[in-house]
Design a protein around this motif. Structure first.
Motif, mmCIF file in Angstrom:
data_model
loop_
_atom_site.group_PDB
_atom_site.id
_atom_site.type_symbol
_atom_site.label_atom_id
_atom_site.label_comp_id
_atom_site.label_asym_id
_atom_site.label_seq_id
_atom_site.Cartn_x
_atom_site.Cartn_y
_atom_site.Cartn_z
ATOM 1 N N LEU A 9 -2.698 -4.526 3.702
ATOM 2 C CA LEU A 9 -1.787 -4.947 4.761
ATOM 3 C C LEU A 9 -0.968 -6.110 4.226
ATOM 4 O O LEU A 9 -1.525 -7.137 3.817
ATOM 5 C CB LEU A 9 -2.558 -5.385 6.005
ATOM 6 C CG LEU A 9 -1.711 -5.997 7.133
ATOM 7 C CD1 LEU A 9 -0.762 -4.966 7.734
ATOM 8 C CD2 LEU A 9 -2.587 -6.613 8.212
ATOM 9 N N VAL A 10 0.345 -5.946 4.202
ATOM 10 C CA VAL A 10 1.259 -6.999 3.765
ATOM 11 C C VAL A 10 1.867 -7.627 5.011
ATOM 12 O O VAL A 10 2.485 -6.937 5.820
ATOM 13 C CB VAL A 10 2.366 -6.434 2.857
ATOM 14 C CG1 VAL A 10 3.375 -7.525 2.495
ATOM 15 C CG2 VAL A 10 1.754 -5.846 1.586
ATOM 16 N N VAL A 11 1.697 -8.928 5.163
ATOM 17 C CA VAL A 11 2.236 -9.660 6.314
ATOM 18 C C VAL A 11 3.493 -10.386 5.872
ATOM 19 O O VAL A 11 3.434 -11.299 5.045
ATOM 20 C CB VAL A 11 1.204 -10.652 6.882
ATOM 21 C CG1 VAL A 11 1.798 -11.408 8.070
ATOM 22 C CG2 VAL A 11 -0.081 -9.937 7.277
ATOM 23 N N GLY A 12 4.633 -9.967 6.404
ATOM 24 C CA GLY A 12 5.906 -10.576 6.040
ATOM 25 C C GLY A 12 6.717 -9.652 5.158
ATOM 26 O O GLY A 12 6.229 -9.158 4.145
ATOM 27 N N LEU A 13 7.962 -9.395 5.567
ATOM 28 C CA LEU A 13 8.797 -8.418 4.871
ATOM 29 C C LEU A 13 10.099 -9.025 4.362
ATOM 30 O O LEU A 13 11.149 -8.430 4.455
ATOM 31 C CB LEU A 13 9.104 -7.227 5.782
ATOM 32 C CG LEU A 13 8.226 -5.996 5.567
ATOM 33 C CD1 LEU A 13 8.530 -4.950 6.632
ATOM 34 C CD2 LEU A 13 8.421 -5.411 4.188
ATOM 35 N N GLY A 14 10.004 -10.235 3.825
ATOM 36 C CA GLY A 14 11.111 -10.749 3.038
ATOM 37 C C GLY A 14 11.139 -10.000 1.716
ATOM 38 O O GLY A 14 10.451 -8.980 1.539
ATOM 39 N N PRO A 15 11.897 -10.465 0.751
ATOM 40 C CA PRO A 15 11.987 -9.735 -0.513
ATOM 41 C C PRO A 15 10.649 -9.598 -1.229
ATOM 42 O O PRO A 15 10.386 -8.580 -1.861
ATOM 43 C CB PRO A 15 12.988 -10.557 -1.332
ATOM 44 C CG PRO A 15 13.080 -11.880 -0.652
ATOM 45 C CD PRO A 15 12.796 -11.640 0.794
ATOM 46 N N VAL A 16 9.789 -10.610 -1.126
ATOM 47 C CA VAL A 16 8.499 -10.544 -1.813
ATOM 48 C C VAL A 16 7.596 -9.509 -1.151
ATOM 49 O O VAL A 16 7.010 -8.649 -1.822
ATOM 50 C CB VAL A 16 7.823 -11.930 -1.839
ATOM 51 C CG1 VAL A 16 6.439 -11.842 -2.464
ATOM 52 C CG2 VAL A 16 8.686 -12.928 -2.601
ATOM 53 N N GLY A 17 7.485 -9.566 0.176
ATOM 54 C CA GLY A 17 6.650 -8.596 0.868
ATOM 55 C C GLY A 17 7.159 -7.179 0.717
ATOM 56 O O GLY A 17 6.373 -6.235 0.549
ATOM 57 N N ALA A 18 8.479 -7.002 0.779
ATOM 58 C CA ALA A 18 9.050 -5.659 0.644
ATOM 59 C C ALA A 18 8.828 -5.121 -0.764
ATOM 60 O O ALA A 18 8.487 -3.942 -0.948
ATOM 61 C CB ALA A 18 10.533 -5.691 0.975
ATOM 62 N N ALA A 19 9.017 -5.955 -1.790
ATOM 63 C CA ALA A 19 8.804 -5.508 -3.162
ATOM 64 C C ALA A 19 7.339 -5.182 -3.407
ATOM 65 O O ALA A 19 7.019 -4.162 -4.042
ATOM 66 C CB ALA A 19 9.284 -6.577 -4.144
#
Length: 502
Positions: A9-19
């Motif tokens: 589970l990735v929390v946060g979808l800025g560029p780091v989370g999206a990548a």
């Protein structure tokens, strides 16, 4: 997956989370990413990424899209209040070690959209928007996370959780992780503008080291520009965010009419989380470290986190590697993040000086150094890992592995595209054995016909018969092929089998 909603589970979808989501999903790791916002933040934030990050975009299939919303970074000058050049960084001519331009100025929202699309294009990738992290509970097997959204509360069960939720990370707070403070804290007004074709904005990146008001002036993506103005003592955010305050500051640059797209007040500071991993929960990007913008490495550091962590999570979840492999994530990334923060703070202290005597001494020292031919301090390149998931003591272990591009006539070939994802064993004469997840290839392989000379030259420089390159394109080690496979297998807990090369 019995009992689990996802592997990660990735929390946060800025560029780091999206990548990170895209890297994991493309590797076959079932990944769910959540973000409290319902859409991509529509305005610019980060301004620069470097060639290593473009190589990550290449791996995700979004390099061409990124290039459409970016432009190669120009020279970078530090100027005194009277306009004298105190220091100038001229970017290297030609291709970088990755084959791409050394750096790029870009428009973040479009690249974030491309990264999210890359994640969602994979069967194992899922994105849920409008859901905010509310808490977590760990046990021996996984993590249960509470999320709040318009539909109420839901719970997600994951094997691992990665907090990519920014500087005020709720995940970090839930873990009780403290921050190391580098003692640099300066308030700045950031103004992004749209630039018509007939405007006269500077064509290089500038730091105006004026004690009356230090200013940053940099290119952004095509058709955009950014100014950053340091606040003076007594100035408030409400005061400086007024257009009547901003317009005279921009007008002094005589650039013609520009349209203000975004304005915000930030505190530039350097912080690093003391612990990047707590059991099955990890931190990445601004959740783990924050840097002033003067070296243009904030987002780059976060995306290096994603590339480093993705292959290790894959190894643990899909291939049975020892979970202790995840401890090498901070071992490898923390020193480099700290080095870049210290570089940025050093540059920031040059820019932010306001005491007249201190400024006069600074200018005299920098002008004397320039006259003597002393080189400027360059942006820090990734240093070889001193420890971690590497073959310690082997030549080039922990160093960044270059990506040759074809230079003869014909369609461009790039090494990463030819060999594909995963780890590589590149040997002069091939290997008699293979290892799951490692693509073995000899220099005589027809696929490498146009790239083999560059690879052979690299092996020659190391005095090595072979190199094992990790999935994040850092060198695990050099040496004899069989020894490299044995060492990598031991590190990851996989079995080596006798077989012909791939």
């Amino acid at each position: 997956m019995s009992g689990f909603d996802c592997d990660v589970l990735v929390v946060g979808l800025g560029p780091v989370g999206a990548a990170l989501t895209a890297l994991l999903a493309r590797a076959g790791v079932k990944t769910l990413a959540v973000d409290r916002s319902a859409e991509v933040y529509p305005l610019p934030r980060a301004a620069h990424f470097d060639h290593e990050i473009m190589r990550v975009f290449q791996a995700l299939g979004v390099a061409e899209v990124a290039a459409q919303h970016a432009r190669p970074a120009p020279a970078y000058e530090f100027r005194a209040a009277d306009g004298q050049v105190l220091m100038r960084f001229d970017l290297p001519v030609g291709r970088s070690p990755s084959g791409w331009a050394t750096g790029y100025m870009f428009h973040q929202p479009e690249i974030e959209r491309a990264l999210r699309a890359a994640a969602q294009a994979c069967p194992e990738g899922e994105i849920r928007l409008g859901w905010a992290f509310a808490g977590l509970q760990q046990d021996a097997d996984g993590v249960t996370v509470a999320l709040n959204g318009a539909e109420g509360e839901q719970r997600v069960r994951a094997r691992y959780v990665v907090g990519c939720d920014g500087a005020s990370s709720a995940v970090r707070a839930a873990l009780g992780v403290t921050l190391d403070d580098f003692g640099f804290d300066e308030p700045w007004l950031v103004v992004d503008v749209l630039v018509p074709q007939d405007a006269r904005t500077p064509d290089i990146n500038l730091q105006l080291c004026d004690p009356a008001r230090p200013v940053t002036c940099v290119l952004m993506g095509p058709g955009r520009h950014r100014w950053e103005f340091m606040l003076r003592p007594g100035e408030t955010a409400e005061q400086v965010l007024d257009d009547g305050f901003i317009r005279p500051l921009i007008d002094t640059w005589d650039c013609g009419p520009v349209e203000i797209e975004r304005k915000a007040v930030y505190r530039f500071h350097g912080l690093v989380a003391h612990d990047w991993r707590a059991g099955r929960v990890l931190l990445a990007g601004d959740s783990a470290h924050q840097t002033p913008p003067f070296a243009g490495q904030g987002m780059c550091s976060g995306l290096r986190d994603a590339a480093n962590l993705a292959w290790k999570l894959e190894a643990v979840i899909r291939d049975g590697a020892d979970p202790a492999l995840l401890d090498t994530y901070q071992t490898e990334r923390d020193p480099h993040a700290r080095a870049l923060i210290q570089l940025a703070i050093g540059m920031g202290k040059v820019v932010c000086a306001t005491d007249p005597a201190e400024v006069a001494a600074r200018d005299a020292q920098m002008l004397a150094a320039q006259a003597a031919g002393a080189p400027p301090i360059p942006p820090s390149a990734p240093q070889p890992f001193a420890a971690g998931a590497i073959l310690a003591g082997a030549p080039a272990a922990g160093a960044y592995f270059p990506q040759p591009w074809s230079t003869d006539e014909g369609p461009v070939e790039r090494l990463d595209d030819v060999l594909g994802p995963g780890a590589w064993l590149i040997a002069r004469n091939g290997a008699a054995r293979t290892l799951k997840g490692v693509r073995s290839v000899a220099l005589g392989d027809p696929r490498l016909a146009r790239l083999a000379p560059a690879l052979a030259a690299w092996l020659d420089a190391q005095g090595a018969e072979a190199v094992l390159v990790r999935p994040d394109r850092y060198v695990f080690g050099t040496g004899a092929p069989a020894d490299l496979l044995d060492a990598y297998a031991a590190r990851l807990g996989r079995a080596v089998v006798t077989s012909s090369s791939e």
